[in-house]
Every structure is written in structure tokens, then in C-alpha cells.
Design a protein around this motif. Structure first.
Motif, short mmCIF file in Angstrom:
data_model
loop_
_atom_site.label_atom_id
_atom_site.label_comp_id
_atom_site.label_asym_id
_atom_site.label_seq_id
_atom_site.Cartn_x
_atom_site.Cartn_y
_atom_site.Cartn_z
N LYS A 185 36.85 46.28 29.23
CA LYS A 185 38.12 46.76 29.75
C LYS A 185 38.07 46.89 31.27
N MET A 186 36.98 47.46 31.78
CA MET A 186 36.83 47.61 33.24
C MET A 186 36.79 46.24 33.91
N ASN A 187 36.11 45.29 33.30
CA ASN A 187 36.02 43.94 33.87
C ASN A 187 37.38 43.27 33.91
N LEU A 188 38.18 43.46 32.85
CA LEU A 188 39.52 42.88 32.81
C LEU A 188 40.41 43.50 33.90
N ILE A 189 40.27 44.81 34.09
CA ILE A 189 41.07 45.48 35.13
C ILE A 189 40.69 44.93 36.51
N PHE A 190 39.40 44.79 36.75
CA PHE A 190 38.99 44.29 38.07
C PHE A 190 39.38 42.83 38.26
#
Length: 519
Positions: A185-190
Motif C-alpha cells: 500500500k505504501m509503495n502504491l501511494i509513493f
């Protein structure tokens, strides 16, 4: 302050944009690396947990297979069923060893397997006994042990072990999956942030780079034009898009200029500008290369003039020395001077004719000295005034340079034989506008102007010396003649005195005789 930032951004905008994009890419790379690392770790954990669960599951599966194999053996007596049992039994040890090593990794002490191990060891001993009884023919005793269903106790122990292991496996699988999902999820946001910031930054960078590219192209085109205009133009097309080629061409031309100047500073006036040809001479007429070549030619010419002047001065000094050393011997003077002149101007043969004024009025040119290849030739030769080229030169008083020498007029002798000269120089020696001698020099090369000027100076010095020696000779002859006449007069006076004395004595005698006669 805002103006300062605008100035900085205008100058360093591309660097800032590239640094921002690089930073985002770096962070994205780190997150991606962490994501991949977590994913790999999650997969490893999942695989490890699945392996533990699978190995644990083989225990109960092996129990079922053992029970079925031994029942089949008791019913049909086929040893193949025993082999299946033995194979399962041989795998029991590695399975339990694996679980013993793996359970501590997920937080379960290895002692949790001790009960299961005891039960399995006991169970395998009973099954070995069943096989032994069956082979011994005691089928009833073997069936009795089978019917006692000892596997149930093992099953119960297995269930107790599963109650400990399965919750831990489920819990760790869930935690690993949650960690993976959180990082994903964090990777998708970044990635979304990178897209929203990176795309406009890249567009700005591309626009700025394109505009700066046009400026750089224009700059390098101007550099190439100025390089050709100011330094050197090879008349070859230059790929403006290849910036290194433009820069290297400028550096190459500057190195050529530096090398050329250093060579001229060392008086090397034969240095050439590499690439300078007749085809591009007009193009480079007024730039540095053309000006340097013109400077080289000027300096080379001045150096040549200095060398020629030095050569002529050295030759005239040597002529003066010869005249000074032999001014009392006219023949040696003429021979030495003629030999030096022929050698010095690198001619092959020479002759010196001097005017001869005899008392009977017979005026002609007389060969005084002749020189050819270091050998003197004493040849009597008389040239009448006005006769041939020599006699005509005497009358006109001007030097003559014959480049078309009549055949058989004169021969130059060398070790290779005889040949006609290419040029014949006939130079009058004048003193106070009066020709006193004529020098004739034969050579294979036409003399240059500086050689002609040298001959003029040498002829002037030699003419003055000839006149001086001839005047000295005439003066000496006149003195000798006057002395001879004086001696003759003295002799005549003495003779007359003696005659007078004899006459007086005769008169005295006659007087005495007259007195005697009178007496």
C-alpha cells in the motif's frame, strides 16, 4: 528574496529538477527494494511455514499408510507392503529432525515434539513385532495387535501437537501477509506521488533541455564559425551536433598556432601549418593561420637576406685579404682572387683578362689567369678590343649574363668528361668608369641576384687593386728609366770632361811647340 530564488532557479532549474527526480527515483528504488525484500521474506516465511505444516501432516499420513500396508501384508502376505512400511519408517527420522530444528524458528520449543517422538517410536516397535509375528506364522497374534488400534493414541498425540503448532503457523502467516500488504500500500501511494511530481518535473526538464540544446547548438555553430574565421578553415564540413568534434577542432587549431609560433621563435622558418593548402589559402588569407604564414615568409625572407648579406660580406672580406696579402705580386693576386671567386660562387671555371696598353699603341685584352677545378691553366690568350663577347663587354662596360652559351664556345672539364656551361658571366672591372679588366666565369647554374651583387663588389675591389698595382709598376718603370737617363748623362759629362782635359792638354802642347818654333 523571491528574485534571488528566481535567479537561482533560472540558472540551476534543471539541476534542481534532476535532483528532485533522482531523489524520488532513489526513494522509489529503496521502497521497491524493501517491497521486494519483504515479499521475498514473506514468501520464504510462507514456504517455511507451509513446509512445517506439510512435514507435520506427513506424520498422520504415514500412520494411515502404515496401518493400510500392514493390514495388506497380513491379508495377502506380500512383502511389497513391508517395503512400503520400511520406507515410511526410514523417513520418520528426517521428518522429526526437521520439525525439531524448524519449530524454534517460529517460537515453539523443540520439547513439544518429545511426546510425539516417544509415541511414534513405541508405535514403530509394535509394527515391527506385527511383521515379525506374521512372518513367523502367528497371524492371530499379529492381527490382535492390529485390532488393538495403537495408532489412535498416536493420533491423539498428533492432535495435541497440532493444537500447539497450527495457531502459531496461522498467526505468523497472517502477520507476514499484513506486513506485505502494508508495504504494498505504501509503495502504491509513493508511486502515485512519484507520478504526480515526477511527470511535471520531467516535462519541465525536457523543455529546458530542449531549449538549452538549441542554445548549445547555436553556440557551437558560432564557435565553429569563429574558429574558421579567426584561426583556420579547412574547408571541411563540421558536424555541429558533435560538440566534442567542434571543441577538438578548436583545440587542434590552437595547438597548431602554438606549435607554429614556437617553431618561428626557434628560427625554424620551414615550419608548415598542417592542412594549409592552395585550395584553402584564399579562405585563410586574413585569419591567424594566414597571417602567421605571411609572417613566416617575411621572417624567412629577412633571414635569407641576412644570410646572403653575411655571405657577401664574408666573401668581400676574403677578397680584401687576398688583395692585401698579394698586392706586391700581380700574377699571384690575380690567380688567387680568381680561384676564390669561382669557388665561392660555386662556379666551375673562370678567366681574368687585363687591358694591355703597349707603347706602340697596340691595346688588347690579355689573359692573366685561368682557373678550372682546382687546376691552373696557363694559356696565352689575346682578345682584341671589340672582338667577341669579351671585347664587346670591354667596350660597353656592362656585365653580360649568357644563358644560351654558343656550342664549343667553352667547355667545362670534370671527372665525368666535358660539357657546355649553362651560364656564362662576363663582368667588366672598372675604376673611375674606365674598364681595366674583364672576368669571365662559366657555371652550370645561373647566378642569383645576390651573387651578381657580390661580384659587383668584388670586381670593384679587384679593379682598384689592379689599377693600383699597374700604377705602381708604371711609376717604378719611370723611376728606373729616369735613373738610367741620369746615369747616362753623368757618363756623358765625365766623357766630355775628359775630352776637355785632353783638349786643354793638346792646346798647351801646341803652345809649347809654337814657342819652340819661334825660338
Amino acid at each position: 528574496m523571491s528574485q534571488y530564488f528566481r535567479k537561482v532557479f533560472r540558472k540551476q532549474g534543471i539541476k534542481i529538477a534532476l535532483c528532485l527526480v533522482a531523489s524520488l527515483i532513489l526513494v522509489d528504488t529503496l521502497l521497491t527494494y524493501r517491497y521486494k525484500s519483504t515479499m521475498n521474506q514473506n514468501l520464504t516465511t510462507q514456504d517455511r511455514l507451509n513446509e512445517i505444516a506439510a512435514r507435520k501432516g506427513t506424520i498422520i499420513a504415514d500412520l494411515n499408510n502404515i496401518d493400510m500396508s500392514l493390514r495388506g501384508f497380513l491379508l495377502v502376505g506380500n512383502e511389497a507392503f513391508v517395503e512400503t512400511y520400511q520406507k515410511i519408517k526410514s523417513q520418520h527420522g528426517p521428518t522429526m529432525k526437521f520439525l525439531e530444528n524448524s519449530l524454534p524458528e517460529i517460537g515453539i520449543p523443540a520439547t513439544s515434539l518429545s511426546e510425539m517422538t516417544k509415541m511414534l517410536d513405541k508405535y514403530f516397535l509394535l509394527m515391527d513385532r506385527v511383521i515379525a509375528l506374521a512372518r513367523a506364522g502367528n497371524q492371530d497374534d499379529a492381527l490382535k495387535i492390529i485390532k488393538e488400534d495403537h495408532s489412535r493414541a498416536v493420533w491423539q498425540t498428533y492432535m495435541n501437537l497440532s493444537a500447539i503448532i497450527d495457531p502459531v503457523i496461522l498467526e505468523q502467516k497472517g502477520a507476514s501477509q499484513d506486513s506485505y500488504n502494508s508495504l504494498l500500500k505504501m509503495n502504491l501511494i509513493f508511486q502515485l506521488v512519484l507520478f504526480l511530481i515526477g511527470i511535471p518535473t520531467l516535462i519541465y526538464t525536457i523543455v529546458r533541455l530542449t531549449r538549452d540544446g538549441y542554445k548549445r547548438t547555436a553556440l557551437f555553430r558560432q564557435l565553429d564559425v569563429q574558429n574558421r574565421k579567426l584561426i583556420f578553415d579547412s574547408n571541411k564540413e563540421t558536424d555541429i551536433d558533435d560538440e566534442n568534434l567542434v571543441i577538438n577542432d578548436i583545440i587542434l587549431n590552437l595547438n597548431k598556432a602554438a606549435t607554429f609560433i614556437k617553431a618561428m621563435a626557434k628560427a625554424d622558418y620551414d615550419v608548415e601549418w598542417e592542412g594549409f593548402t592552395k585550395a584553402n589559402s584564399d579562405t585563410n588569407k586574413h585569419n591567424i593561420s594566414g597571417e602567421l604564414l605571411m609572417m613566416r615568409e617575411g621572417m624567412k625572407q629577412r633571414q635569407g637576406e641576412a644570410v646572403r648579406q653575411q655571405w657577401a660580406s664574408k666573401g668581400l672580406n676574403r677578397v680584401a685579404e687576398i688583395i692585401r696579402d698579394h698586392q706586391t705580386n700581380f700574377q699571384i693576386l690575380c690567380e688567387s682572387t680568381l680561384a676564390f671567386l669561382v669557388k665561392y660562387i660555386k662556379a666551375q671555371q673562370g678567366a681574368l683578362f687585363v687591358i694591355n696598353d703597349e707603347e706602340d699603341g697596340d691595346t688588347h685584352l690579355e689573359l692573366i689567369s685561368c682557373y678550372a677545378f682546382d687546376k691552373k691553366k696557363f694559356i696565352s690568350k689575346r682578345v682584341e678590343i671589340g672582338e667577341g663577347v669579351l671585347g664587346q663587354t670591354f667596350l660597353e662596360g656592362e656585365p653580360v649574363y649568357l644563358t644560351e652559351v654558343p656550342k664549343d664556345y667553352i667547355k667545362i672539364t670534370s671527372g665525368l668528361g666535358e660539357s657546355n656551361p649553362r651560364c656564362l658571366t662576363i663582368y667588366p672591372l672598372k675604376q673611375n668608369e674606365a674598364v681595366v679588366a674583364v672576368i669571365e666565369i662559366a657555371s652550370f647554374d645561373v647566378p642569383d641576384q645576390y651573387v651578381k651583387e657580390f661580384l659587383a663588389g668584388a670586381a670593384k675591389s679587384l679593379a682598384a687593386s689592379i689599377v693600383a698595382i699597374q700604377s705602381s709598376v708604371r711609376t717604378r718603370l719611370l723611376l728606373e728609366k729616369a735613373n738610367q737617363q741620369t746615369e747616362e748623362l753623368r757618363s756623358q759629362e765625365e766623357e766630355m770632361r775628359q775630352n776637355m782635359e785632353e783638349l786643354e792638354a793638346t792646346q798647351e802642347e801646341m803652345k809649347r811647340r809654337e814657342v819652340d818654333v819661334k825660338d
